[in-house]
Design an enzyme around this catalytic site. Structure first.
Site: not given
Ligand code: 7PM
Length: 283
Positions: A227, A261
């Site tokens: 991130k 995750r």
């Molecule tokens: C762009 C920016 C693409 C951020 C994807 C993301 C989480 C999640 C995501 C989290 C849970 C990523 C995020 N982040 N579900 N879905 N917790 N439970 O980095 O932090 O995957 S999307």
């Protein structure tokens, strides 16, 4: 004094607690919208990724249909179902692995439950129409994530009085709401939602104080992998965030995260195994 501090920190988590930590592997299902051939290649590629993650020790595969991503354009119910449900079916028929479905739509949740998903991972914490009801009709586990604002605008000006108190209060309200709608507390996982309506400083405060979320007595999930809180602190492109992501994941686990995750399963399992080896000698 130094050794006392070290011993106290090592003492926080027992070996058996650490052995229960699960790695959730993020499955990339970016569709190739240019042709059916592209879709087909993506589908096989996704199954290969799953196979790889399983051989690297993943515990849960997280399937995301894009719509929950910050800044993402809205995806229709039908498009999201078409994208993720065939993949869920394929994974469940080929592999013995837990699957979580990253969605905020009641219809997608219903399909996911029908076709054997093990966890609903909802960045909107079941606040969308119909979600509580669909989930209540099953016995599936749910991850409730905290987010301030909505994906498109949440990073514009995030503000908190006390970010930990605010997140705890949100969790309490969502837990109450779930219970009132017939979803037992025992089915819930909590996630403070790194990067979702939080500045860089907010994200690091949440990571520093992550252990406070243990007060609610539910399993905790931390999603930090690659991130911008890693990239912006270290000035690294998305492909250069592995070391930062591993360090952050370990900090979360040491404070009680039960699920991490991640994109990089093998490396995360290695990092966790170092922690486990050390914990065997805790005092
Ligand atoms: C762009 C920016 C693409 C951020 C994807 C993301 C989480 C999640 C995501 C989290 C849970 C990523 C995020 N982040 N579900 N879905 N917790 N439970 O980095 O932090 O995957 S999307």
């Amino acid at each position: 004094m130094m050794s006392n501090t070290t011993q106290k920190n090592l003492n926080n988590l027992s070996s058996s607690q650490l052995n229960q930590v699960q790695v959730m592997g993020i499955l990339n299902v970016t569709p190739d919208s240019f042709s059916d051939g592209g879709q087909f290649i993506c589908f096989n590629n996704a199954l290969k990724q799953v196979e790889q993650m399983i051989s690297n020790g993943v515990d849960i595969i997280d399937i995301g249909g894009e719509s929950t991503r910050p800044g993402a354009v809205d995806v229709s119910v039908q498009d999201e179902i078409t994208r993720v449900i065939p993949l869920l079916k394929a994974i469940k028929s080929r592999f013995d692995i837990n699957v979580s479905m990253d969605t905020s739509k009641a219809e997608v949740m219903g399909e996911a439950i029908t076709f054997g998903a093990d966890i609903i991972n909802d960045v909107r914490a079941l606040q969308n129409k119909g979600c509580l009801e669909v989930v209540a009709q099953s016995d599936i586990a749910v991850c409730l994530m905290h987010m301030q604002g909505m994906p498109r605008s949440m990073q514009e000006n995030p503000e908190y009085n006390d970010i930990i108190d605010d997140i705890l209060e949100f969790f309490r309200q969502r837990i109450d709401c779930c219970e009132q709608n017939g979803i037992n507390k025992e089915r819930l996982v909590l996630d403070p939602g790194f990067g979702f309506g939080k500045t860089l400083e907010h994200n690091y405060e949440v990571l520093a104080k992550f252990s406070q979320f243990n007060a609610l007595g539910l399993p905790l999930l931390a999603g930090i992998s690659r991130k911008s809180m890693i990239g912006n602190l270290l000035n690294r492109d998305v492909k250069e965030r592995l070391a930062g992501s591993l360090a952050a994941a370990i900090v979360a686990v040491q404070q009680g995260a039960n699920i991490i995750r991640v994109h990089d399963v093998q490396e995360s399992v290695d990092a966790l195994n170092i922690l486990k080896a050390v914990a065997q000698y805790k005092i």
